[in-house]
Design a protein around this motif. Structure first.
Motif, mmCIF file in Angstrom:
data_model
loop_
_atom_site.group_PDB
_atom_site.id
_atom_site.type_symbol
_atom_site.label_atom_id
_atom_site.label_comp_id
_atom_site.label_asym_id
_atom_site.label_seq_id
_atom_site.Cartn_x
_atom_site.Cartn_y
_atom_site.Cartn_z
ATOM 1 N N LEU A 209 0.819 -1.206 0.000
ATOM 2 C CA LEU A 209 0.000 0.000 0.000
ATOM 3 C C LEU A 209 0.858 1.263 0.000
ATOM 4 O O LEU A 209 0.502 2.267 -0.622
ATOM 5 N N LEU A 210 1.984 1.242 0.703
ATOM 6 C CA LEU A 210 2.852 2.416 0.691
ATOM 7 C C LEU A 210 3.399 2.684 -0.709
ATOM 8 O O LEU A 210 3.492 3.846 -1.133
ATOM 9 N N LEU A 211 3.765 1.634 -1.425
ATOM 10 C CA LEU A 211 4.221 1.825 -2.799
ATOM 11 C C LEU A 211 3.127 2.460 -3.652
ATOM 12 O O LEU A 211 3.389 3.370 -4.449
ATOM 13 N N MET A 212 1.891 1.970 -3.493
ATOM 14 C CA MET A 212 0.774 2.528 -4.255
ATOM 15 C C MET A 212 0.534 3.992 -3.895
ATOM 16 O O MET A 212 0.367 4.846 -4.766
ATOM 17 N N LEU A 213 0.539 4.307 -2.601
ATOM 18 C CA LEU A 213 0.262 5.670 -2.162
ATOM 19 C C LEU A 213 1.361 6.634 -2.592
ATOM 20 O O LEU A 213 1.081 7.752 -3.042
ATOM 21 N N VAL A 214 2.611 6.220 -2.457
ATOM 22 C CA VAL A 214 3.719 7.099 -2.835
ATOM 23 C C VAL A 214 3.745 7.293 -4.352
ATOM 24 O O VAL A 214 3.948 8.413 -4.851
ATOM 25 N N ALA A 215 3.530 6.220 -5.105
ATOM 26 C CA ALA A 215 3.559 6.326 -6.572
ATOM 27 C C ALA A 215 2.437 7.222 -7.082
ATOM 28 O O ALA A 215 2.661 8.106 -7.919
ATOM 29 N N THR A 216 1.216 7.024 -6.590
ATOM 30 C CA THR A 216 0.100 7.856 -7.053
ATOM 31 C C THR A 216 0.279 9.306 -6.602
ATOM 32 O O THR A 216 -0.014 10.237 -7.351
ATOM 33 N N GLY A 217 0.775 9.511 -5.368
ATOM 34 C CA GLY A 217 1.013 10.861 -4.906
ATOM 35 C C GLY A 217 2.074 11.582 -5.725
ATOM 36 O O GLY A 217 1.939 12.770 -6.033
ATOM 37 N N THR A 218 3.119 10.863 -6.109
ATOM 38 C CA THR A 218 4.170 11.445 -6.933
ATOM 39 C C THR A 218 3.632 11.851 -8.299
ATOM 40 O O THR A 218 3.928 12.940 -8.813
ATOM 41 N N MET A 219 2.813 10.998 -8.894
ATOM 42 C CA MET A 219 2.248 11.301 -10.209
ATOM 43 C C MET A 219 1.283 12.483 -10.142
ATOM 44 O O MET A 219 1.225 13.305 -11.057
ATOM 45 N N LEU A 220 0.530 12.586 -9.051
ATOM 46 C CA LEU A 220 -0.374 13.723 -8.896
ATOM 47 C C LEU A 220 0.396 15.027 -8.708
ATOM 48 O O LEU A 220 -0.015 16.083 -9.203
ATOM 49 N N ALA A 221 1.516 14.967 -8.000
ATOM 50 C CA ALA A 221 2.303 16.172 -7.743
ATOM 51 C C ALA A 221 3.132 16.601 -8.938
ATOM 52 O O ALA A 221 3.475 17.779 -9.068
ATOM 53 N N LEU A 222 3.455 15.651 -9.824
ATOM 54 C CA LEU A 222 4.279 15.941 -11.002
ATOM 55 C C LEU A 222 3.523 15.542 -12.271
ATOM 56 O O LEU A 222 3.903 14.594 -12.966
ATOM 57 N N PRO A 223 2.450 16.243 -12.607
ATOM 58 C CA PRO A 223 1.621 15.795 -13.737
ATOM 59 C C PRO A 223 2.349 15.803 -15.079
ATOM 60 O O PRO A 223 2.157 14.880 -15.882
ATOM 61 N N GLU A 224 3.176 16.797 -15.338
ATOM 62 C CA GLU A 224 3.830 16.858 -16.641
ATOM 63 C C GLU A 224 4.856 15.737 -16.816
ATOM 64 O O GLU A 224 4.832 15.025 -17.838
ATOM 65 N N PRO A 225 5.808 15.525 -15.881
ATOM 66 C CA PRO A 225 6.702 14.374 -16.037
ATOM 67 C C PRO A 225 5.949 13.047 -16.057
ATOM 68 O O PRO A 225 6.311 12.132 -16.797
ATOM 69 N N SER A 226 4.897 12.951 -15.236
ATOM 70 C CA SER A 226 4.112 11.721 -15.206
ATOM 71 C C SER A 226 3.453 11.455 -16.553
ATOM 72 O O SER A 226 3.473 10.326 -17.059
ATOM 73 N N ASN A 227 2.878 12.488 -17.153
ATOM 74 C CA ASN A 227 2.231 12.324 -18.454
ATOM 75 C C ASN A 227 3.242 11.953 -19.534
ATOM 76 O O ASN A 227 2.929 11.190 -20.455
ATOM 77 N N ALA A 228 4.463 12.488 -19.418
ATOM 78 C CA ALA A 228 5.497 12.137 -20.388
ATOM 79 C C ALA A 228 5.849 10.652 -20.291
ATOM 80 O O ALA A 228 6.047 9.975 -21.316
ATOM 81 N N VAL A 229 5.923 10.136 -19.072
ATOM 82 C CA VAL A 229 6.202 8.708 -18.889
ATOM 83 C C VAL A 229 5.041 7.869 -19.403
ATOM 84 O O VAL A 229 5.240 6.845 -20.084
ATOM 85 N N LEU A 230 3.821 8.284 -19.105
ATOM 86 C CA LEU A 230 2.648 7.544 -19.588
ATOM 87 C C LEU A 230 2.613 7.519 -21.118
ATOM 88 O O LEU A 230 2.263 6.494 -21.722
ATOM 89 N N ALA A 231 2.961 8.639 -21.745
ATOM 90 C CA ALA A 231 2.943 8.703 -23.205
ATOM 91 C C ALA A 231 3.919 7.701 -23.819
ATOM 92 O O ALA A 231 3.671 7.167 -24.907
#
Length: 386
Positions: A209-231
C-alpha cells in the motif's frame, strides 16, 4: 572492472536504505500522518463544525432538483460583489450543500471561498476561506508543504526518493535462501533485535500500500513528467477540455437557469451522475459528471459546458472516450485518497499512513543503539537494520 557481487549489492542497498531513511524519513512521516487525516477529512471537518450537522428528509438533490437555482440566488444575494463563478457539489447524500466561490483570474489553486448552505439552499450555514481552517490547512501541507507550486514540485520529486527508500529496503531484506529465518520474529530478544523485527514486519506488511500511495502521490504532484512517462509506456494523455470563452453578450444577458443548464448536460450524458455544477460569472456553465465506469465519485472526469445565453452545448469531455493514458490518470486520485474502495480501504490506508512513523522511530532507535555501542552494522539483514 570487477562486477559487484550479490553480497556487496546487499551492503550497498542496506546503507542506501539507512541514509535515505535518516534524511527523507521525517518528510515521509509528515506525508503519512497528514495523509491519514485526509482520508476522512470531510468527516473530520463536519465533526469540528457543528453547524454542518443538519439532516434533510428525502433523497439527495440531483439533476432535476430546483435547489440549485435557489442556492445560486442565496449566495448571489448574500455576496453581490462576488461576480466570479459559484460551484455547487452534489454530494449524493441528503444534507448541507457545499459550494465554492472562485474569483475571476485566480485559477485552480487560487484562493477559494468555501460555503455550506442548508439542504433547501435558502440559508448559509458556514463560510470559510480555503487554507484558513484545519482540514484545508492540512491538505495544503500534505500536497505542497504550504509553499504552492515549488512545494508541490518538492513533494513530487521527494516521492521518487521515497520509492527508492521503500524498494531499497525490500532489496536489502530479500533472503538469500532462508525464508523462515527472514520472517522470524524473535521473542525476548535484546532491544536492538526487537526493534529490527518490528521494523521488518511493519515494513513488509505496509509495503504494497505504501508503494501505491507514494507512486500515485508522486504522479499527482508531477503531472507533466508523469504524463510524459505515460505517453512512452501506455499511451498519450489527451489534454483536458478547457472552458470555452463566452461572448460578452452571452455573459451579460439574463440567460438560462441552472436547471436548464443541467437539463441540457443531462441529455448529453443520460447515464451519468451529477457531481458538480458551476454557475458562471462571465463564462459557460460547467457540469461535472460521473460516468458509469469512472472510479472517482467526488471529482469525476467528464464535463459538459453549456452556453449561459441559450443553453446549447459548447464542449464535451467524455471519460468514456479516453485513451489508456487518461484512464491511468483517472485512477490516481481515487486510489491515493482511498475513495474508490469504500470504508475498508479507507481505514486500511489510514493505518498505513501511520506506518512511516513506526518505521522511522524503530529504524532511528536501532541505528542510535548500535552507534552508541560502537558496533558496525552486520553484513546480513534488511530494512530492519536501518
Amino acid at each position: 572492472m570487477r562486477l559487484p557481487t550479490r553480497f556487496s549489492l546487499r551492503s550497498f542497498f542496506r546503507r542506501l536504505h539507512l541514509w535515505l531513511g535518516l534524511s527523507v524519513g521525517l518528510l515521509f512521516v509528515l506525508m503519512g500522518l497528514t495523509g491519514s487525516a485526509l482520508v476522512f477529512y470531510e468527516d473530520i471537518d463536519r465533526l469540528l463544525h457543528p453547524a454542518l450537522r443538519v439532516s434533510a428528509p428525502g433523497a439527495a438533490p440531483g439533476w432535476e432538483d430546483p435547489v440549485w437555482d435557489r442556492a445560486l440566488s442565496t449566495v448571489r444575494a448574500r455576496w453581490p460583489d462576488r461576480t466570479g463563478a459559484w460551484r455547487f457539489e452534489a454530494t449524493g447524500v441528503p444534507g448541507p450543500i457545499p459550494a465554492r466561490y472562485q474569483a475571476p483570474g485566480e485559477g485552480h489553486h487560487g484562493r477559494r471561498v468555501m460555503v455550506w448552505l442548508t439542504p433547501d439552499g435558502t440559508q448559509v450555514l458556514r463560510e470559510a476561506t480555503w487554507g484558513r481552517y484545519a482540514m484545508t490547512w492540512i491538505y495544503d501541507l500534505h500536497m505542497e508543504l504550504l509553499a504552492h507550486a515549488p512545494g508541490r514540485a518538492f513533494v513530487g520529486w521527494s516521492g521518487l526518493v521515497m520509492l527508492v527508500l521503500l524498494l531499497s529496503g525490500l532489496w536489502a531484506w530479500w533472503p538469500k535462501g532462508g525464508w523462515a529465518a527472514a520472517w522470524h520474529f524473535k521473542r525476548g530478544a535484546v532491544p536492538s533485535r526487537r526493534l529490527r523485527d518490528i521494523h521488518k514486519w511493519a515494513g513488509l506488511l505496509s509495503l504494497p500500500l505504501l508503494l501505491m500511495l507514494v507512486a500515485t502521490g508522486t504522479m499527482l504532484a508531477l503531472p507533466e513528467p508523469s504524463n510524459a512517462v505515460l505517453a512512452r509506456t501506455v499511451g498519450a494523455v489527451a489534454a483536458s477540455v478547457r472552458a470555452p470563452v463566452v461572448a460578452p453578450s452571452s455573459a451579460m444577458a439574463p440567460g438560462i437557469t441552472v436547471a436548464q443548464a443541467l437539463a441540457a448536460a443531462h441529455r448529453v450524458m443520460p447515464q451519468g451522475r451529477l457531481a458538480w455544477v458551476e454557475a458562471p460569472g462571465q463564462g459557460a456553465f460547467m457540469v461535472r459528471v460521473q460516468q458509469p465506469d469512472d472510479p472517482s465519485f467526488r471529482f469525476p472526469h467528464s464535463h459538459v459546458f453549456v452556453d449561459p445565453l441559450d443553453g446549447h452545448i459548447l464542449a464535451v469531455q467524455d471519460r468514456e472516450r479516453f485513451g489508456p493514458g487518461n484512464v491511468v490518470n483517472n485512477w490516481l486520485h481515487p486510489l491515493h485518497d482511498a475513495s474508490v474502495g469504500g470504508w475498508p480501504l479507507r481505514v486500511l490506508v489510514l493505518l498505513m499512513g501511520l506506518s512511516p512513523l513506526l518505521l522511522f522511530i524503530t529504524g532511528l532507535l536501532r541505528w542510535w543503539i548500535r552507534r552508541r555501542a560502537g558496533r558496525p552494522s552486520p553484513q546480513r539483514g534488511g530494512p530492519q537494520d536501518a
